[in-house]
Design a protein around this motif. Structure first.
Motif, PDB file in Angstrom:
ATOM      1  N   VAL A 133      15.608   4.221  -3.872  1.00 56.54           N
ATOM      2  CA  VAL A 133      14.881   5.946  -4.274  1.00 56.54           C
ATOM      3  C   VAL A 133      13.990   5.859  -5.419  1.00 56.54           C
ATOM      4  N   ALA A 134      13.961   4.954  -5.858  1.00 53.89           N
ATOM      5  CA  ALA A 134      13.237   4.940  -7.147  1.00 53.89           C
ATOM      6  C   ALA A 134      11.836   4.120  -7.185  1.00 53.89           C
ATOM      7  N   ALA A 135      11.982   3.238  -6.438  1.00 49.12           N
ATOM      8  CA  ALA A 135      10.734   2.750  -6.187  1.00 49.12           C
ATOM      9  C   ALA A 135       9.976   3.448  -5.186  1.00 49.12           C
ATOM     10  N   ALA A 136      11.099   4.086  -3.972  1.00 48.17           N
ATOM     11  CA  ALA A 136       9.694   4.831  -3.598  1.00 48.17           C
ATOM     12  C   ALA A 136       8.737   6.213  -4.036  1.00 48.17           C
ATOM     13  N   ALA A 137       9.914   6.331  -4.752  1.00 51.63           N
ATOM     14  CA  ALA A 137       9.762   8.082  -5.908  1.00 51.63           C
ATOM     15  C   ALA A 137       8.318   7.440  -6.949  1.00 51.63           C
ATOM     16  N   ALA A 151       6.133  10.789   2.241  1.00 46.60           N
ATOM     17  CA  ALA A 151       4.563  10.262   3.276  1.00 46.60           C
ATOM     18  C   ALA A 151       4.851  11.719   3.938  1.00 46.60           C
ATOM     19  N   THR A 152       5.277  12.867   3.944  1.00 47.40           N
ATOM     20  CA  THR A 152       5.341  13.832   4.897  1.00 47.40           C
ATOM     21  C   THR A 152       5.501  15.452   3.816  1.00 47.40           C
ATOM     22  N   ASP A 153       6.175  15.398   3.191  1.00 42.79           N
ATOM     23  CA  ASP A 153       5.668  17.127   2.299  1.00 42.79           C
ATOM     24  C   ASP A 153       6.156  15.911   1.407  1.00 42.79           C
ATOM     25  N   LYS A 154       5.590  17.269   0.431  1.00 41.42           N
ATOM     26  CA  LYS A 154       5.408  17.464  -1.007  1.00 41.42           C
ATOM     27  C   LYS A 154       6.295  17.688  -1.702  1.00 41.42           C
ATOM     28  N   TYR A 155       6.953  16.866  -2.772  1.00 43.64           N
ATOM     29  CA  TYR A 155       7.728  17.219  -3.680  1.00 43.64           C
ATOM     30  C   TYR A 155       7.115  17.076  -4.920  1.00 43.64           C
ATOM     31  N   ASP A 156       8.377  17.729  -5.613  1.00 45.15           N
ATOM     32  CA  ASP A 156       8.066  17.353  -7.560  1.00 45.15           C
ATOM     33  C   ASP A 156       8.241  16.719  -8.131  1.00 45.15           C
ATOM     34  N   LEU A 157       9.929  16.265  -7.406  1.00 40.61           N
ATOM     35  CA  LEU A 157      11.141  15.490  -7.904  1.00 40.61           C
ATOM     36  C   LEU A 157      11.829  14.989  -6.967  1.00 40.61           C
ATOM     37  N   ILE A 185      13.172   2.984   1.968  1.00 45.60           N
ATOM     38  CA  ILE A 185      13.108   4.027   4.069  1.00 45.60           C
ATOM     39  C   ILE A 185      12.433   5.411   3.816  1.00 45.60           C
ATOM     40  N   GLY A 186      14.496   5.644   3.518  1.00 47.11           N
ATOM     41  CA  GLY A 186      14.118   7.135   3.809  1.00 47.11           C
ATOM     42  C   GLY A 186      13.573   7.836   2.952  1.00 47.11           C
ATOM     43  N   THR A 187      13.339   7.708   1.978  1.00 46.53           N
ATOM     44  CA  THR A 187      12.460   8.012   0.613  1.00 46.53           C
ATOM     45  C   THR A 187      11.079   8.488   0.782  1.00 46.53           C
ATOM     46  N   ALA A 188      10.674   7.226   1.285  1.00 45.46           N
ATOM     47  CA  ALA A 188       8.934   7.031   1.391  1.00 45.46           C
ATOM     48  C   ALA A 188       8.379   7.186   2.365  1.00 45.46           C
ATOM     49  N   THR A 189       9.444   7.317   3.527  1.00 49.17           N
ATOM     50  CA  THR A 189       8.901   8.216   5.169  1.00 49.17           C
ATOM     51  C   THR A 189       9.565   9.807   4.998  1.00 49.17           C
ATOM     52  N   GLU A 200       0.997  -1.154   0.407  1.00 52.44           N
ATOM     53  CA  GLU A 200       0.216  -0.479   0.031  1.00 52.44           C
ATOM     54  C   GLU A 200       0.871   1.236  -0.320  1.00 52.44           C
ATOM     55  N   SER A 201       0.449   1.952  -1.180  1.00 52.53           N
ATOM     56  CA  SER A 201       1.347   3.750  -0.931  1.00 52.53           C
ATOM     57  C   SER A 201       1.181   4.198   0.155  1.00 52.53           C
ATOM     58  N   PRO A 202       2.424   5.269   1.173  1.00 50.75           N
ATOM     59  CA  PRO A 202       1.508   5.962   1.683  1.00 50.75           C
ATOM     60  C   PRO A 202       1.411   6.963   1.903  1.00 50.75           C
TER      61      PRO A 202
END
Ligand SMILES: O=C(O)c1cccc(C(=O)CC[C@H]2O[C@@H](n3cnc4c(=O)[nH]cnc43)[C@H](O)[C@@H]2O)c1
Length: 234
Positions: free
Chosen positions: A184-188, A68-74, A61-65, A8-10
């Motif tokens: 990183v890519a999997a989480a993004a 999940a807590t902030d907005k990013y475009d890239l 884990i770092g990327t997904a976290t 499930e996506s964060p």
């Protein structure tokens, strides 16, 4: 918990802008890489730089976290890396066109079987084409040595000529090797955020010779590239 629940996506927040003011998450492995990126981007509020740890799991884990807590475009996976012989020289930069989990699969008497061949998913993420072109063009313009190609993610640093040759046979476009890009890519990708991977070459991929690693030079190249990132992305 079943597989769907585990995947499930964060909760993800998407920023709205795609131009000036865009929010960029840069994920490195270690703090020396983070500091090198920060020296290049300077005091730029729209970047967050995170040292998530070494390897694809810590990176994911770092990327997904963070997503999940902030907005990013890239999202940009950045750091030092090994360069494949004849494809990426020490001190040069590599921008990934493809991010490949090169050792995710199974050995067999007939050879390596990737996750794709096993029917369990994909071992490849494509970098965002538009951002890749813009960044590569700007790096060229700044006079920095840069090439594009597949950046492999491995869980074990390659330490023999045989393994290096095996990886090139497996991924013909192999240009550099790191340990985090695929995570990183999997989480993004799961969060729907475009991805880039930028690597500065610290060592050749092949027989292990820690004395031949040029970490300071690679970190300097990462700083120079990060200053170009700031120009392109703000
Ligand atoms: O010792 C130091 O000062 C130092 C400073 C910055 C980074 C390091 C690392 O060892 C980071 C490990 C990091 O490097 C990537 N890497 C570099 N070369 C390779 C390679 O040939 N194959 C795979 N990965 C490589 C990798 O992404 C690790 O996270 C030390």
């Amino acid at each position: 918990m079943n597989l769907d629940q585990m995947q499930e996506s964060p909760t993800v927040f998407h920023a709205e802008k795609q131009g000036a003011g865009m929010r960029v998450l840069v994920v490195t492995a270690v703090s020396a890489e983070k500091e090198a990126v920060l020296r290049g981007i300077g005091d730029t509020a729209n970047f967050r730089v995170l040292a998530a740890g070494v390897g694809p799991v810590a990176a994911a884990i770092g990327t997904a976290t963070a997503l999940a807590t902030d907005k990013y475009d890239l999202v940009i996976a950045a750091g030092i890396a090994g360069g494949f012989k004849g494809r990426a020289e020490l001190g040069s930069l590599v921008v990934a066109d493809e991010i490949v989990a090169a050792d995710l699969g199974a050995q067999s008497p007939e050879g390596f079987l990737s996750l794709d061949e096993l029917g369990f998913g994909s071992t490849l993420f494509r970098a965002d084409g538009d951002w890749m072109r813009r960044v590569v063009e700007a790096l060229h313009k700044a006079g920095l040595p840069v090439t594009t190609g597949a950046v492999l993610t491995v869980s074990t640093v390659t330490g023999t000529a045989e393994t290096a040759a095996e990886l090139v046979a497996r991924v013909p476009g192999a240009t550099a090797e790191g340990m985090e890009g695929f995570g990183v890519a999997a989480a993004a990708s799961r969060c729907g955020v475009p991805i880039l991977e930028l690597r500065a070459i610290s060592n050749p991929v092949g027989p292990r010779d820690r004395d031949a690693w040029r970490i300071s030079e690679a970190l300097e190249a990462l700083t120079a590239a990060s200053s170009v990132l700031r120009e392109v992305l703000t």
